[in-house]
Design a protein around this motif. Structure first.
Motif, PDB file in Angstrom:
ATOM      1  N   ARG A 128       0.830  -1.207   0.000  1.00 56.92           N
ATOM      2  CA  ARG A 128       0.000   0.000   0.000  1.00 56.92           C
ATOM      3  C   ARG A 128       0.865   1.258   0.000  1.00 56.92           C
ATOM      4  O   ARG A 128       0.587   2.228  -0.712  1.00 56.92           O
ATOM      5  CB  ARG A 128      -0.926   0.018   1.223  1.00 56.92           C
ATOM      6  CG  ARG A 128      -2.056  -0.992   1.167  1.00 56.92           C
ATOM      7  CD  ARG A 128      -3.103  -0.695   2.221  1.00 56.92           C
ATOM      8  NE  ARG A 128      -2.569  -0.711   3.575  1.00 56.92           N
ATOM      9  CZ  ARG A 128      -2.497  -1.788   4.349  1.00 56.92           C
ATOM     10  NH1 ARG A 128      -2.917  -2.964   3.896  1.00 56.92           N
ATOM     11  NH2 ARG A 128      -2.013  -1.711   5.569  1.00 56.92           N
ATOM     12  N   THR A 129       1.926   1.229   0.774  1.00 54.20           N
ATOM     13  CA  THR A 129       2.810   2.390   0.852  1.00 54.20           C
ATOM     14  C   THR A 129       3.574   2.581  -0.449  1.00 54.20           C
ATOM     15  O   THR A 129       3.796   3.709  -0.900  1.00 54.20           O
ATOM     16  CB  THR A 129       3.779   2.229   2.035  1.00 54.20           C
ATOM     17  OG1 THR A 129       3.023   2.005   3.236  1.00 54.20           O
ATOM     18  CG2 THR A 129       4.630   3.477   2.224  1.00 54.20           C
ATOM     19  N   GLY A 130       3.972   1.465  -1.075  1.00 46.37           N
ATOM     20  CA  GLY A 130       4.619   1.562  -2.372  1.00 46.37           C
ATOM     21  C   GLY A 130       3.692   2.141  -3.434  1.00 46.37           C
ATOM     22  O   GLY A 130       4.118   2.929  -4.287  1.00 46.37           O
ATOM     23  N   ALA A 131       2.406   1.773  -3.376  1.00 46.26           N
ATOM     24  CA  ALA A 131       1.428   2.332  -4.310  1.00 46.26           C
ATOM     25  C   ALA A 131       1.248   3.832  -4.077  1.00 46.26           C
ATOM     26  O   ALA A 131       1.068   4.607  -5.024  1.00 46.26           O
ATOM     27  CB  ALA A 131       0.097   1.609  -4.168  1.00 46.26           C
ATOM     28  N   PHE A 132       1.302   4.239  -2.813  1.00 47.91           N
ATOM     29  CA  PHE A 132       1.215   5.671  -2.490  1.00 47.91           C
ATOM     30  C   PHE A 132       2.442   6.407  -3.032  1.00 47.91           C
ATOM     31  O   PHE A 132       2.328   7.509  -3.589  1.00 47.91           O
ATOM     32  CB  PHE A 132       1.101   5.848  -0.973  1.00 47.91           C
ATOM     33  CG  PHE A 132       1.024   7.277  -0.525  1.00 47.91           C
ATOM     34  CD1 PHE A 132       0.048   8.129  -1.017  1.00 47.91           C
ATOM     35  CD2 PHE A 132       1.934   7.783   0.395  1.00 47.91           C
ATOM     36  CE1 PHE A 132      -0.031   9.450  -0.596  1.00 47.91           C
ATOM     37  CE2 PHE A 132       1.866   9.102   0.818  1.00 47.91           C
ATOM     38  CZ  PHE A 132       0.877   9.937   0.317  1.00 47.91           C
ATOM     39  N   ALA A 133       3.606   5.801  -2.898  1.00 50.70           N
ATOM     40  CA  ALA A 133       4.827   6.397  -3.459  1.00 50.70           C
ATOM     41  C   ALA A 133       4.702   6.556  -4.970  1.00 50.70           C
ATOM     42  O   ALA A 133       5.127   7.568  -5.540  1.00 50.70           O
ATOM     43  CB  ALA A 133       6.036   5.530  -3.120  1.00 50.70           C
ATOM     44  N   LEU A 134       4.101   5.570  -5.636  1.00 54.81           N
ATOM     45  CA  LEU A 134       3.925   5.642  -7.081  1.00 54.81           C
ATOM     46  C   LEU A 134       2.963   6.765  -7.459  1.00 54.81           C
ATOM     47  O   LEU A 134       3.202   7.501  -8.419  1.00 54.81           O
ATOM     48  CB  LEU A 134       3.405   4.306  -7.608  1.00 54.81           C
ATOM     49  CG  LEU A 134       3.136   4.230  -9.109  1.00 54.81           C
ATOM     50  CD1 LEU A 134       4.403   4.528  -9.913  1.00 54.81           C
ATOM     51  CD2 LEU A 134       2.584   2.849  -9.475  1.00 54.81           C
ATOM     52  N   GLU A 135       1.872   6.927  -6.705  1.00 55.32           N
ATOM     53  CA  GLU A 135       0.921   8.001  -6.996  1.00 55.32           C
ATOM     54  C   GLU A 135       1.581   9.372  -6.847  1.00 55.32           C
ATOM     55  O   GLU A 135       1.392  10.266  -7.683  1.00 55.32           O
ATOM     56  CB  GLU A 135      -0.287   7.883  -6.069  1.00 55.32           C
ATOM     57  CG  GLU A 135      -1.337   8.970  -6.245  1.00 55.32           C
ATOM     58  CD  GLU A 135      -1.960   8.996  -7.640  1.00 55.32           C
ATOM     59  OE1 GLU A 135      -2.497  10.049  -8.026  1.00 55.32           O
ATOM     60  OE2 GLU A 135      -1.903   7.962  -8.347  1.00 55.32           O
ATOM     61  N   LEU A 136       2.355   9.548  -5.795  1.00 58.51           N
ATOM     62  CA  LEU A 136       3.081  10.800  -5.616  1.00 58.51           C
ATOM     63  C   LEU A 136       4.059  11.028  -6.760  1.00 58.51           C
ATOM     64  O   LEU A 136       4.200  12.144  -7.266  1.00 58.51           O
ATOM     65  CB  LEU A 136       3.830  10.777  -4.278  1.00 58.51           C
ATOM     66  CG  LEU A 136       2.998  11.014  -3.022  1.00 58.51           C
ATOM     67  CD1 LEU A 136       3.760  10.533  -1.787  1.00 58.51           C
ATOM     68  CD2 LEU A 136       2.645  12.491  -2.875  1.00 58.51           C
ATOM     69  N   ALA A 137       4.750   9.971  -7.162  1.00 54.21           N
ATOM     70  CA  ALA A 137       5.720  10.093  -8.245  1.00 54.21           C
ATOM     71  C   ALA A 137       5.041  10.485  -9.551  1.00 54.21           C
ATOM     72  O   ALA A 137       5.548  11.314 -10.311  1.00 54.21           O
ATOM     73  CB  ALA A 137       6.477   8.773  -8.415  1.00 54.21           C
ATOM     74  N   ARG A 138       3.888   9.885  -9.824  1.00 57.87           N
ATOM     75  CA  ARG A 138       3.159  10.235 -11.044  1.00 57.87           C
ATOM     76  C   ARG A 138       2.732  11.700 -11.029  1.00 57.87           C
ATOM     77  O   ARG A 138       2.843  12.400 -12.035  1.00 57.87           O
ATOM     78  CB  ARG A 138       1.931   9.332 -11.184  1.00 57.87           C
ATOM     79  CG  ARG A 138       2.251   7.914 -11.641  1.00 57.87           C
ATOM     80  CD  ARG A 138       1.033   7.039 -11.558  1.00 57.87           C
ATOM     81  NE  ARG A 138       1.261   5.729 -12.165  1.00 57.87           N
ATOM     82  CZ  ARG A 138       0.492   4.674 -11.954  1.00 57.87           C
ATOM     83  NH1 ARG A 138      -0.563   4.765 -11.129  1.00 57.87           N
ATOM     84  NH2 ARG A 138       0.754   3.523 -12.538  1.00 57.87           N
ATOM     85  N   ARG A 139       2.225  12.151  -9.893  1.00 58.91           N
ATOM     86  CA  ARG A 139       1.790  13.545  -9.796  1.00 58.91           C
ATOM     87  C   ARG A 139       2.958  14.515  -9.935  1.00 58.91           C
ATOM     88  O   ARG A 139       2.800  15.624 -10.439  1.00 58.91           O
ATOM     89  CB  ARG A 139       1.051  13.774  -8.482  1.00 58.91           C
ATOM     90  CG  ARG A 139      -0.326  13.109  -8.435  1.00 58.91           C
ATOM     91  CD  ARG A 139      -0.979  13.244  -7.081  1.00 58.91           C
ATOM     92  NE  ARG A 139      -2.275  12.594  -7.063  1.00 58.91           N
ATOM     93  CZ  ARG A 139      -3.455  13.227  -7.168  1.00 58.91           C
ATOM     94  NH1 ARG A 139      -3.476  14.541  -7.299  1.00 58.91           N
ATOM     95  NH2 ARG A 139      -4.596  12.560  -7.152  1.00 58.91           N
ATOM     96  N   SER A 140       4.143  14.074  -9.489  1.00 60.57           N
ATOM     97  CA  SER A 140       5.321  14.943  -9.586  1.00 60.57           C
ATOM     98  C   SER A 140       5.852  15.006 -11.014  1.00 60.57           C
ATOM     99  O   SER A 140       6.577  15.937 -11.367  1.00 60.57           O
ATOM    100  CB  SER A 140       6.424  14.443  -8.663  1.00 60.57           C
ATOM    101  OG  SER A 140       7.083  13.304  -9.206  1.00 60.57           O
ATOM    102  N   GLY A 141       5.523  13.997 -11.814  1.00 58.32           N
ATOM    103  CA  GLY A 141       6.049  13.925 -13.173  1.00 58.32           C
ATOM    104  C   GLY A 141       7.456  13.378 -13.268  1.00 58.32           C
ATOM    105  O   GLY A 141       8.041  13.341 -14.353  1.00 58.32           O
ATOM    106  N   SER A 142       8.035  12.915 -12.155  1.00 56.95           N
ATOM    107  CA  SER A 142       9.414  12.427 -12.133  1.00 56.95           C
ATOM    108  C   SER A 142       9.488  10.983 -12.618  1.00 56.95           C
ATOM    109  O   SER A 142       8.933  10.074 -11.987  1.00 56.95           O
ATOM    110  CB  SER A 142       9.983  12.524 -10.707  1.00 56.95           C
ATOM    111  OG  SER A 142      11.214  11.836 -10.613  1.00 56.95           O
ATOM    112  N   ILE A 143      10.179  10.766 -13.733  1.00 59.83           N
ATOM    113  CA  ILE A 143      10.393   9.406 -14.243  1.00 59.83           C
ATOM    114  C   ILE A 143      11.231   8.607 -13.254  1.00 59.83           C
ATOM    115  O   ILE A 143      10.967   7.433 -12.992  1.00 59.83           O
ATOM    116  CB  ILE A 143      11.082   9.448 -15.617  1.00 59.83           C
ATOM    117  CG1 ILE A 143      10.168  10.119 -16.648  1.00 59.83           C
ATOM    118  CG2 ILE A 143      11.463   8.039 -16.072  1.00 59.83           C
ATOM    119  CD1 ILE A 143       8.870   9.406 -16.899  1.00 59.83           C
ATOM    120  N   ARG A 144      12.255   9.264 -12.702  1.00 58.66           N
ATOM    121  CA  ARG A 144      13.133   8.580 -11.750  1.00 58.66           C
ATOM    122  C   ARG A 144      12.355   8.082 -10.534  1.00 58.66           C
ATOM    123  O   ARG A 144      12.500   6.942 -10.093  1.00 58.66           O
ATOM    124  CB  ARG A 144      14.234   9.552 -11.327  1.00 58.66           C
ATOM    125  CG  ARG A 144      15.380   8.943 -10.535  1.00 58.66           C
ATOM    126  CD  ARG A 144      15.150   8.887  -9.059  1.00 58.66           C
ATOM    127  NE  ARG A 144      14.677  10.143  -8.541  1.00 58.66           N
ATOM    128  CZ  ARG A 144      14.012  10.269  -7.386  1.00 58.66           C
ATOM    129  NH1 ARG A 144      13.737   9.211  -6.656  1.00 58.66           N
ATOM    130  NH2 ARG A 144      13.624  11.447  -6.959  1.00 58.66           N
TER     131      ARG A 144
END
Length: 303
Positions: A97-113
């Motif tokens: 669940r926490t990894g999925a939250f990290a992915l959502e934040l990453a998508r919103r940030s636009g950071s590929i890395r």
């Protein structure tokens, strides 16, 4: 956060947030917290860090609904590190669940890395549960991002290789992908150690004992220079590799070494593996040197 370039001195640095915002609204401060979590996990294991990781995670939650992309990227790094702490503590549903939250934040940030790191973490969580299909799914999604930094691409290929190694009939594909992952250059010592160790574990699962033993031994050697957690984890795998290749004398030597360093870390994931290795060694309990080694390791488990 440049997690792949984190160094052991990170924990000794005091980072002062900008006076213009609260600390959890300062991307630099949040990034530093993620680096601290990474340092503590590598040196202590995940279990002692769980409470701290969850406390920080609650504080960065509001970033997902904001518009500060730098803060979202830093918060994704922190959430990803929290997921790795939870994974090391064998809290797998919470880690995913926490990894999925990290992915959502990453998508919103636009950071590929950051997206690549999140996919790698989600794959890792599933690999440890031997869910090769889900591990491969996340790794492939990460590899489809495009324009990946070389280190991130190498780690996603490694995750894919380890996932495929868990699936019947995919051994050849797994070897090919793992070989591609190992072509990465310029990685920090702890990353090289972890990557070699992962490859060795995958090869061990595919019953390629000789090369698995050599690869894991090199991972142990390198990790001893940079991470107590990695050193203990791969020392346990080196014992298992010796046992699986019917070499109780070598297993006893490595088991004695493991008993000496295992108390340095607190990791539910590693402890579970050490207990499994101890049970495996029972077949050779009558061998004198194995008897002594088992006694030493049992004292660590009991403690």
């Amino acid at each position: 956060m440049r997690r792949r370039e984190f160094v052991a001195t990170a924990a000794s640095i005091t980072f002062v947030p900008s006076p213009k915002v609260g600390p959890y609204q300062d991307p630099g401060y949040v990034r530093h917290l993620a680096e601290r979590l990474a340092h503590d996990r590598y040196q202590q294991g995940g279990t002692p860090v769980v409470a701290t990781a969850l406390r920080h995670l609650r504080k960065v939650g509001p970033a997902v609904g904001g518009s500060d992309r730098a803060l979202q990227e830093a918060s994704s790094d922190l959430a990803g590190e929290a997921a790795r702490v939870l994974y090391d503590s064998r809290r797998y549903p919470a880690a995913e669940r926490t990894g999925a939250f990290a992915l959502e934040l990453a998508r919103r940030s636009g950071s590929i890395r950051a997206q690549a790191d999140a996919y790698s973490t989600l794959s890792r969580v599933n690999i440890d549960q031997r869910r090769g299909d889900r591990g491969a799914m996340y790794a492939r999604r990460g590899l489809r991002l495009g324009d990946l930094p070389p280190a991130r691409e190498a780690w996603l290929r490694l995750r894919l290789g380890r996932s495929l190694a868990l699936l019947p009939g995919r051994e050849r594909a797994a070897r090919e992908v793992l070989e591609e992952a190992l072509t990465a250059h310029g990685l920090p010592a702890y990353e090289t150690a972890d990557m070699l160790g992962n490859v060795g574990v995958a090869l061990l699962g595919m019953r390629e004992y000789d090369v698995a033993r050599a690869t894991i031994a090199e991972a142990v050697r390198l990790s001893a220079q940079c991470s107590a957690l990695l050193a203990v984890a791969y020392q346990a795998w080196e014992v298992e590799a010796a046992l699986r290749s019917d070499d109780p004398s070598l297993a006893a030597v490595r088991m004695t070494a493991l008993a000496r360093i295992a108390p340095l870390v607190s990791s539910a994931r590693v402890t579970t593996h050490i207990e499994s290795v101890y049970r495996m060694s029972g077949r050779w309990a009558g061998v004198p040197e194995m008897h002594d080694a088992r006694e030493q390791l049992h004292s660590v488990i009991r403690g």
